[in-house]
Design an enzyme around this catalytic site. Sequence first.
Site, PDB file in Angstrom:
ATOM      1  N   ASP A  96       0.817  -1.218   0.000  1.00 15.67           N
ATOM      2  CA  ASP A  96       0.000   0.000   0.000  1.00 15.67           C
ATOM      3  C   ASP A  96       0.837   1.249   0.000  1.00 15.67           C
ATOM      4  O   ASP A  96       2.037   1.232   0.201  1.00 15.67           O
ATOM      5  CB  ASP A  96      -1.143  -0.023   1.004  1.00 15.67           C
ATOM      6  CG  ASP A  96      -0.681  -0.226   2.409  1.00 15.67           C
ATOM      7  OD1 ASP A  96       0.488   0.072   2.662  1.00 15.67           O
ATOM      8  OD2 ASP A  96      -1.496  -0.668   3.238  1.00 15.67           O
ATOM      9  N   SER A  97       0.155   2.345  -0.289  1.00 13.29           N
ATOM     10  CA  SER A  97       0.843   3.556  -0.709  1.00 13.29           C
ATOM     11  C   SER A  97       1.416   4.366   0.439  1.00 13.29           C
ATOM     12  O   SER A  97       2.137   5.318   0.219  1.00 13.29           O
ATOM     13  CB  SER A  97      -0.155   4.426  -1.464  1.00 13.29           C
ATOM     14  OG  SER A  97      -1.174   4.841  -0.560  1.00 13.29           O
ATOM     15  N   GLY A  98       1.082   4.003   1.658  1.00 11.24           N
ATOM     16  CA  GLY A  98       1.505   4.808   2.801  1.00 11.24           C
ATOM     17  C   GLY A  98       0.444   5.798   3.236  1.00 11.24           C
ATOM     18  O   GLY A  98       0.561   6.438   4.282  1.00 11.24           O
ATOM     19  N   ASP A 153      -3.280   8.040  -1.458  1.00 12.49           N
ATOM     20  CA  ASP A 153      -4.592   8.621  -1.141  1.00 12.49           C
ATOM     21  C   ASP A 153      -4.577   9.271   0.230  1.00 12.49           C
ATOM     22  O   ASP A 153      -3.651   9.087   1.005  1.00 12.49           O
ATOM     23  CB  ASP A 153      -5.679   7.535  -1.152  1.00 12.49           C
ATOM     24  CG  ASP A 153      -5.518   6.552  -0.002  1.00 12.49           C
ATOM     25  OD1 ASP A 153      -4.367   6.195   0.310  1.00 12.49           O
ATOM     26  OD2 ASP A 153      -6.532   6.149   0.589  1.00 12.49           O
ATOM     27  N   GLN A 202     -12.718   7.020  -1.982  1.00  7.51           N
ATOM     28  CA  GLN A 202     -12.960   7.620  -0.662  1.00  7.51           C
ATOM     29  C   GLN A 202     -14.394   8.150  -0.631  1.00  7.51           C
ATOM     30  O   GLN A 202     -15.223   7.748  -1.425  1.00  7.51           O
ATOM     31  CB  GLN A 202     -11.916   8.711  -0.387  1.00  7.51           C
ATOM     32  CG  GLN A 202     -10.501   8.166  -0.200  1.00  7.51           C
ATOM     33  CD  GLN A 202     -10.310   7.352   1.079  1.00  7.51           C
ATOM     34  OE1 GLN A 202     -11.163   7.337   1.979  1.00  7.51           O
ATOM     35  NE2 GLN A 202      -9.183   6.649   1.167  1.00  7.51           N
ATOM     36  N   GLY A 229     -10.876   4.164   3.468  1.00 15.77           N
ATOM     37  CA  GLY A 229     -11.421   5.073   4.480  1.00 15.77           C
ATOM     38  C   GLY A 229     -11.405   4.409   5.842  1.00 15.77           C
ATOM     39  O   GLY A 229     -11.383   3.182   5.943  1.00 15.77           O
ATOM     40  N   ASP A 280      -7.616  -7.436   3.154  1.00 14.14           N
ATOM     41  CA  ASP A 280      -6.469  -7.664   4.037  1.00 14.14           C
ATOM     42  C   ASP A 280      -6.864  -7.228   5.441  1.00 14.14           C
ATOM     43  O   ASP A 280      -7.708  -6.336   5.598  1.00 14.14           O
ATOM     44  CB  ASP A 280      -5.284  -6.797   3.602  1.00 14.14           C
ATOM     45  CG  ASP A 280      -5.532  -5.331   3.910  1.00 14.14           C
ATOM     46  OD1 ASP A 280      -6.338  -4.707   3.195  1.00 14.14           O
ATOM     47  OD2 ASP A 280      -4.969  -4.817   4.896  1.00 14.14           O
ATOM     48  N   CYS A 364     -11.039 -28.518  11.752  1.00 14.24           N
ATOM     49  CA  CYS A 364     -10.028 -27.639  11.134  1.00 14.24           C
ATOM     50  C   CYS A 364      -8.836 -28.494  10.725  1.00 14.24           C
ATOM     51  O   CYS A 364      -8.372 -29.339  11.483  1.00 14.24           O
ATOM     52  CB  CYS A 364      -9.587 -26.550  12.110  1.00 14.24           C
ATOM     53  SG  CYS A 364      -8.366 -25.435  11.382  1.00 14.24           S
ATOM     54  N   CYS A 366      -5.845 -27.263   9.781  1.00 16.92           N
ATOM     55  CA  CYS A 366      -4.591 -26.507   9.835  1.00 16.92           C
ATOM     56  C   CYS A 366      -3.529 -27.321  10.579  1.00 16.92           C
ATOM     57  O   CYS A 366      -3.843 -28.259  11.310  1.00 16.92           O
ATOM     58  CB  CYS A 366      -4.804 -25.140  10.474  1.00 16.92           C
ATOM     59  SG  CYS A 366      -4.756 -25.117  12.280  1.00 16.92           S
ATOM     60  N   CYS A 369      -4.177 -27.441  14.424  1.00 16.50           N
ATOM     61  CA  CYS A 369      -5.274 -28.306  14.868  1.00 16.50           C
ATOM     62  C   CYS A 369      -4.979 -29.787  14.622  1.00 16.50           C
ATOM     63  O   CYS A 369      -5.469 -30.647  15.350  1.00 16.50           O
ATOM     64  CB  CYS A 369      -6.585 -27.898  14.200  1.00 16.50           C
ATOM     65  SG  CYS A 369      -7.214 -26.326  14.849  1.00 16.50           S
ATOM     66  N   HIS A 395      -3.398 -21.008  12.828  1.00 13.83           N
ATOM     67  CA  HIS A 395      -4.803 -21.398  12.872  1.00 13.83           C
ATOM     68  C   HIS A 395      -5.718 -20.254  12.397  1.00 13.83           C
ATOM     69  O   HIS A 395      -6.595 -20.459  11.547  1.00 13.83           O
ATOM     70  CB  HIS A 395      -5.211 -21.841  14.279  1.00 13.83           C
ATOM     71  CG  HIS A 395      -6.691 -21.975  14.433  1.00 13.83           C
ATOM     72  ND1 HIS A 395      -7.395 -23.053  13.937  1.00 13.83           N
ATOM     73  CD2 HIS A 395      -7.620 -21.130  14.957  1.00 13.83           C
ATOM     74  CE1 HIS A 395      -8.684 -22.873  14.175  1.00 13.83           C
ATOM     75  NE2 HIS A 395      -8.854 -21.712  14.788  1.00 13.83           N
TER      76      HIS A 395
HETATM   77 ZN   LIG Z   1      -6.898 -24.915  13.069  1.00 10.64          ZN
END
Ligand SMILES: [Zn+2]
Length: 417
Positions: A96-98, A153, A202, A229, A280, A364, A366, A369, A395
Site C-alpha cells: 500500500d501507498s503509505g 490517497d 474515498q 477510508g 487484508d 479444522c 490446519c 489443529c 490457525h
Molecule cells: Zn486450526
Amino acid sequence: LQNIFKTEVIKKYPHNAARVAKITTPHGTVVTPAFMPVGTRAFVNQMSVDDLRATGSQIILGGNTYHMLCYPGMDVLRSVGGMHKFMNWSGAMLTDSGGYQVFSLSQDCKICRIDSDGAHFKHPDSGQIIHLTPRSSIEAQKIIGADIIMAFDECTPESGGRAAALAALERTHRWLLESKAHHEKNVHSAYGYRQALFGIIQGGSFRDLREQSAKFIVEADLDGYAVGGEVIGYAMPQTCEIVDWVKPLLPENKICYTMGVGLEPQDLIDVVARGADIFDCVAPTRNARHGALYCGKIIEDGHWLRFVGIEEEHAVVKEERAVEDESLTSPHATPKNQKKQEKNRLLIKKSLYAKDERPIMPDCLCYTCKNYTRAYLHYLFKRDAALYNNLASIHNVYVMQEVCRRMQMLIIGDSHL
Ligand SMILES: [Zn+2]
C-alpha cells in the site's frame, strides 16, 4: 510465469454479487475470493512464508511504503532486488501507498504534516524529513516491487463530517491522477515486472461522495479498484452499505478490494456477497497473539455461507444464562453482545482449556489443529512461549483462507476452475 497482469471473472454466483475471479500476476495467479495476510513491515507477525503457504495464502500485503521508507529504506530494498527476494515470498504481492499510515501519524502534528503536495514526516531515528507524495509513493512501490501497487490517497477520517470527507476525496482524486501519470511512465517495477495500479475510492459514509469518487476513479481506467477510508473493515454495517453503493459502478472485469476487512471470518463472507474479491486485515494474527482463536463452523445458510460460533459449550451456556438473568434486572446490561462475539472465538487463557484435549476448532485441517491440543496451547499461552504465537496465528489465518475456499466452492458449484 508471464510478465503480465490480467483479471478474469471465472464464475458469477446467481444468488448474490459474489464471484470467483482469477488474477494473473508476474508472481503467479490468485483465485478469489482471497484473503491477504498483512506483512506491513516486510514480515507477517509470527509466521514464516512456509506457514503462510500452508494456510493456502496466495497473495500477501508485503511491506507498506511508509514503513519501508523508514526501515530498511529504499537503498537496501533496491540492492537486495525488492521485497519478494528480501522476504523470500515468491507469490503474488500487494503493497500500500503509505496513505493510511500517514493518516494515523498526522494525528500527531509534530511528526507528520499533510498538505496539498503530500505528507511530510520525520524519520523515527534520524529526524530527517521524508516527503511522501504521489510521485515518491509510486517510486517507492516500484522499488518494493509488489505486483499490485496503490495510488497515494488521503484516508477519510470518520470524525470529520462531510467537509473533511469532501476535502479528502478531492485530494485523493488529484493524487490519483499524479500517481497514474508517474506509474504510466514505466508500468514495471525496478526489477522489470509488470505492476498493476489500483485506485482508492474515498467519500466517507456519504453516499453521493462515494458514488462521485467511484465514478472518478473508474474514469481513470486503472487495473483495479479499492474501497478505503477509516470506516471500512472497522464498522461492518457501514462497510457493507458503502460496498453496495459503489460496486454497481465498478467495471465487472476489474478486481474490487475492500481495504482492512477481516476482523472476523464472517466479515469476509459479508463483503464477498456484495462483490468484493480481495481484502487484508491484521486482526487474525493480532487476535491470535492476544489469545482469541477463531472457533466456529462454516455452514450453508439459504444460498450463502455463515460462520457460526460453536465454542465454550458448557461454560458459555452457563455464563449466558447469568448474563440473561442480569439483563432481566437491568435493561442497560450490555455484556450480552460481547458474549455473542466471543462465541466465534475461543479465549485460550481460560482455565477450562487446561485439560482440554481437543483441537482449537473441530474439523479444522490446519497444522496446529492437526497436531496440538487446546490444553497445550493454553499452557504455551500462559507460559508466554513464542511457539504459541506461531501456532495460534497459523490457525487464525487458516480459518480465513478456509472461509475463502468454501466461498469459492459454493460459487463454482459443479464446474471446475
Ligand atoms: Zn486450526
